[in-house]
Design an enzyme around this catalytic site. Structure first.
Site, PDB file in Angstrom:
ATOM      1  N   CYS A 452       0.804  -1.236   0.000  1.00  0.00           N
ATOM      2  CA  CYS A 452       0.000   0.000   0.000  1.00  0.00           C
ATOM      3  C   CYS A 452       0.837   1.286   0.000  1.00  0.00           C
ATOM      4  CB  CYS A 452      -0.999   0.031   1.146  1.00  0.00           C
ATOM      5  SG  CYS A 452      -1.146  -1.447   2.106  1.00  0.00           S
ATOM      6  N   ARG A 481       7.001 -11.262   5.611  1.00  0.00           N
ATOM      7  CA  ARG A 481       6.586 -11.262   7.019  1.00  0.00           C
ATOM      8  C   ARG A 481       7.428 -12.289   7.748  1.00  0.00           C
ATOM      9  NH1 ARG A 481       0.766 -10.134   6.043  1.00  0.00           N
ATOM     10  NH2 ARG A 481       0.923  -8.429   4.548  1.00  0.00           N
ATOM     11  N   GLN A 499       1.397 -10.933  -3.419  1.00  0.00           N
ATOM     12  CA  GLN A 499      -0.045 -10.693  -3.385  1.00  0.00           C
ATOM     13  C   GLN A 499      -0.518 -10.252  -4.768  1.00  0.00           C
ATOM     14  OE1 GLN A 499       0.185  -7.622  -0.291  1.00  0.00           O
ATOM     15  NE2 GLN A 499      -1.066  -8.948   0.989  1.00  0.00           N
ATOM     16  N   ASP A 501      -2.247  -7.863  -5.618  1.00  0.00           N
ATOM     17  CA  ASP A 501      -2.694  -6.712  -4.852  1.00  0.00           C
ATOM     18  C   ASP A 501      -3.191  -5.589  -5.764  1.00  0.00           C
ATOM     19  OD1 ASP A 501      -3.155  -5.454  -2.500  1.00  0.00           O
ATOM     20  OD2 ASP A 501      -1.054  -5.138  -1.966  1.00  0.00           O
ATOM     21  N   HIS A 503      -4.743  -1.271  -5.201  1.00  0.00           N
ATOM     22  CA  HIS A 503      -5.261  -0.205  -4.357  1.00  0.00           C
ATOM     23  C   HIS A 503      -6.079   0.744  -5.197  1.00  0.00           C
ATOM     24  CE1 HIS A 503      -2.029  -1.920  -1.929  1.00  0.00           C
ATOM     25  NE2 HIS A 503      -2.891  -1.702  -0.957  1.00  0.00           N
ATOM     26  N   LYS A 586     -12.853  -5.044   6.862  1.00  0.00           N
ATOM     27  CA  LYS A 586     -12.642  -5.799   5.627  1.00  0.00           C
ATOM     28  C   LYS A 586     -13.667  -6.901   5.436  1.00  0.00           C
ATOM     29  CE  LYS A 586      -9.431  -9.064   7.724  1.00  0.00           C
ATOM     30  NZ  LYS A 586      -8.238  -9.857   7.552  1.00  0.00           N
ATOM     31  N   HIS A 632      -8.291  -1.668  -0.446  1.00  0.00           N
ATOM     32  CA  HIS A 632      -7.201  -2.621  -0.662  1.00  0.00           C
ATOM     33  C   HIS A 632      -7.882  -3.935  -1.021  1.00  0.00           C
ATOM     34  CE1 HIS A 632      -4.475  -0.329   2.288  1.00  0.00           C
ATOM     35  NE2 HIS A 632      -5.662   0.158   2.523  1.00  0.00           N
TER      36      HIS A 632
END
Ligand code: ZN
Ligand code: ZN
Length: 764
Positions: A452, A481, A499, A501, A503, A586, A632
């Site tokens: 992000c 992580r 991911q 991903d 945004h 979420k 997200h």
């Protein structure tokens, strides 16, 4: 028995003395209300509703709390529901009751066994366990004996009888029963209660809160599943016990299905199949939790990525690329650092010692910690090989902070950093602030824990007008992580993952349509892959927790908006408190695979906080700056996890459009190699992933090998095929499909791939 009679006398006395016993009002699930007299039990209510309901009843739910059928209902007005074998809550009651039955059987077979706790669990098996300390350790070979003893108990169908004792007496009873762990438990945790409850079943008495099924005969089927080590109260400084796992169901069929699925799950284990099919590998030399995608796995991933990229472009997304690291300042602004640092790889400072000061700063900034947080923090410091001398021995929070402060001074001196403001500061907070200022000036990077902040800076790189919105930035972004070693599991729990991903930045009135579009995208992807059984979980903030950023007002707005969208879409959802992301609520999609296991996959998150933290703007129609709202989202979650789940879902037999090798040409003898190679070349030229096996091996052997590799189509070439210009097609699950002209096979294959067709049956 005495208690029962005594309470009956009291009730009668109350009535006799003219104490106004008002009626109890029960609000039933169908919306109707029912009045019953004081002293009525849940079972009596069930009986008054109907004989069948009374027979099926397992327990009752009163104001959301589950209670025994035999319990008298409390005075006042309550929501009320009879639980039968159709309710998951009833299954939990059954399973916990079966834990008593198992403990009773163990007590009979191993006299002198000490009992600890026997709760219901979902993992590693949906069922229950009982922690025990038996004079002779229990081994797997003993399970049949235990099960046989349990069977006797179940067949007798004795009731579970509840009784209460004042706490001191309850302690005495546990001591009489020679249950020292229960005595210890009362001394440690239960002293504040005036009385404690027990459940008796035949000769077996157990200190327990309940509730339980009316009698053991309700247990339709059970199994002792496994045994493991455990500590008393899960505390590694306390004695080691044995944890005996079992499961129970209302019917034998349910148990059989469960055991069948368990076998299936073993066959589908992605760690085993991943190796066998050469999809991925993990090397301790590279690092645990770091996935190495082998060529075949990489093909599948590439196709999945292309599939989703196509969808994104169609839906107005702009692909972007960003690096794997970012400055610490970036994550301090976003809030990812330091709050989540226990789950992150250590920051990289150009001056390595700054990392140690960073931990000092973090500890000072946290101020006083409660016991739980303090324990977590000590664990974290140990993991980082950073624990100020004598820290653990210090008694008060003030002493601990003082120790960290003195350690900081030593470090500053060693690093030859002079910070006059630090010396002037008089408390932990001021010291933390000075250190932070200094740290912010140091060059420091973090492996990115999320994409992000990077995407936010792409948004910020241009001035945005309301006409540009929504801006949708998408990336297969790799994040890191630091999961604990014990938590790592194949592809589904890893330390580095990519991911899918994106945004989205939008105006408030675009939130609903964007959210909707995202949910549709997630569902489209799931449907394409045959993951059609899913539920939706709304993750809301736990207002009592400090791990969330942002104002109460923003949270309320976001949570209300999200719930109303899900409602208007008519989706089945459940709200889970404490499951939000740290910046906003979420939606998680929880998918059931073809053997009934649930996996958390895609997520769509609404965020009013990061736009504020990064001071994002767009120019509105009124020519004034406004704050955009962010979404997200990641439909797969991560490519690694998703791949792991797909391997298990398809049992390694990927649909043709995803299969690493779609067709393999097999020759009956070397005479046909030329013809076979031409067919292979033709398939490759058409863009199919084809291979050939021209070794001088028996055709049966070649077929078996291709079958083991789960290749969708085998094209067998012999004399007949070469003469006729055909191929004899074998499907990996269908077997012999007959001979067809090459062109016909190619057009069939082309259609199957284009339509992303799924395998017909659950082929293993
Ligand atoms: Zn119990
Ligand atoms: Zn994000």
């Amino acid at each position: 028995m005495i208690t029962l009679r005594f309470s009956a006398v009291l009730r009668w006395l109350g009535w006799f003395l003219g104490r106004k016993d008002t009626m109890i009002t029960l609000k039933l699930p169908d919306g109707s209300a029912k009045q019953v007299a004081p002293g009525t039990s849940a079972r009596q209510v069930a009986e008054s509703i109907g004989k069948r309901l009374a027979q099926a009843a397992i327990a009752a739910k009163v104001d959301g709390a589950i209670v025994d059928l035999a319990r008298d209902l409390p005075a006042g007005e309550h929501s009320f529901q009879i639980l039968t074998d159709k309710d998951k809550d009833a299954l939990d009651v059954l399973r916990h009751s079966c834990a008593h039955v198992m403990a009773r059987a163990v007590m009979r077979l191993y006299p002198g066994t000490q009992l600890a706790f026997g709760p219901v669990v979902e993992h590693p098996v949906p069922g229950f366990y009982y922690d025990i300390d038996s004079p002779t350790p229990i081994r797997e070979e003993d399970f049949p004996r235990i099960e046989a003893e349990m069977k006797k108990i179940v067949e007798k169908a004795e009731p579970f009888e509840r009784f209460e004792r004042p706490t001191a007496e309850a302690r005495g009873l546990c001591a009489d029963l020679k249950q020292t762990l229960k005595v210890e438990h009362i001394d440690d945790d239960l002293k504040q209660y005036p009385s404690l409850s027990f459940y008796r079943q035949g000769e077996f008495i157990d200190l327990c809160r309940g509730p339980h099924i009316p009698h053991a005969g309700k247990i339709g089927a059970f199994k002792v599943v496994s045994i493991a080590g455990a500590y008393w109260k899960n505390d590694s400084t306390r004695p080691q016990l044995q944890r005996l796992y079992g499961t129970a169901f209302f019917t034998q069929k349910e148990l059989d299905d469960y055991l069948h699925n368990l076998e299936e799950a073993k066959k589908r284990d992605h760690r085993v199949l991943g190796k066998q099919l050469k999809l991925f590998t993990i090397s301790p030399m590279v690092g645990s939790g770091l996935i190495l995608w082998m060529p075949k796995g990489a093909i599948v991933r590439g196709i999945l990525e292309a599939f989703i990229k196509d969808e994104l472009v169609k839906r107005g997304y702009s692909p972007v690329y960003t690096p794997h690291i970012g400055r610490l300042e970036l994550y301090r602004t976003s809030g990812h650092f330091p709050y989540y640092r226990d789950a992150q790889f250590a920051p990289m400072y150009t001056r390595p010692a700054a990392g140690t000061l960073d931990i000092c700063q973090y500890r000072l900034s946290l101020g006083d910690l409660d016991d739980k947080r303090e324990t977590e923090f000590v664990q974290y410091m140990k993991l980082a090989y950073f624990l100020p001398p004598e820290y653990e021995q210090a008694k008060t929070q003030a002493e601990k902070l003082e120790l960290v402060h003195r350690y900081t001074l030593t470090l500053l001196q060693t690093m030859q950093v002079d910070l006059p403001d630090y010396r002037k500061a008089s408390n932990a907070k001021e010291r933390a602030d000075v250190l932070l200022k200094w740290l912010a000036e140091q060059e420091g990077f973090l492996l990115k824990p999320m994409n992000c902040p990077h995407h936010i800076h792409i948004y910020k790189a241009e001035q945005r007008s309301y006409r540009d919105l929504p801006v949708r930035l998408a990336e297969f972004g790799t994040v890191y992580r630091y999961e604990q070693t014990g938590e790592l599991n194949g592809m589904t729990r890893v330390r580095g993952f990519t991911q899918d991903d994106a945004h989205l930045f939008m105006t408030p009135d675009q939130v609903e349509s964007e959210f909707r579009a995202n949910i549709e995208l997630v569902l489209h992807i799931f449907n394409t892959l045959g993951l059609t059984d899913y539920r939706v979980r709304l993750g809301f903030r736990d207002p009592a927790s400090t791990k969330y950023v942002g104002s109460d007002e923003d949270w309320n707005v976001a949570q209300t908006a999200l719930e109303s969208i899900v409602k208007t879409l008519g989706m089945n959802y459940s709200v889970e408190i404490g499951e939000a992301a740290f910046y906003g609520p979420k939606i998680d999609f929880v998918v059931k695979d073809c053997i009934g296991r649930e996996w958390q996959l895609g997520t769509v998150q609404l965020d009013y906080n990061l736009p504020k933290r990064f001071d994002l703007e767009y120019i509105g129609a009124d020519n004034k700056p406004h704050r955009p709202i962010m979404i997200h989202r990641a439909p797969f979650g991560s490519m690694e996890r998703f791949m792991g789940i797909l391997i298990e879902h398809f049992a390694g037999a990927f649909p043709t459009w995803l299969a690493p090798e779609q067709a393999r040409v097999l020759t009956v003898s070397e005479k046909f190699t030329d013809y076979a190679q031409k067919i292979e070349a033709q398939l490759k030229a058409m863009g199919f992933r084809a291979g050939g096996d021209y070794r001088p091996e028996k055709i049966g052997f070649k077929i078996r090998e291709a079958q083991l590799e789960k290749i969708p189509y085998m094209l067998v070439i012999g004399d007949k095929e070469q003469t006729a210009g055909t191929v004899a097609v074998r499907g990996r699950s269908e077997g012999d499909l007959g001979a067809v002209p090459v062109a016909e096979f190619i057009s069939k294959l082309e259609r199957e791939v284009r339509e992303k067709r799924l395998p017909a049956a659950k082929a293993v």
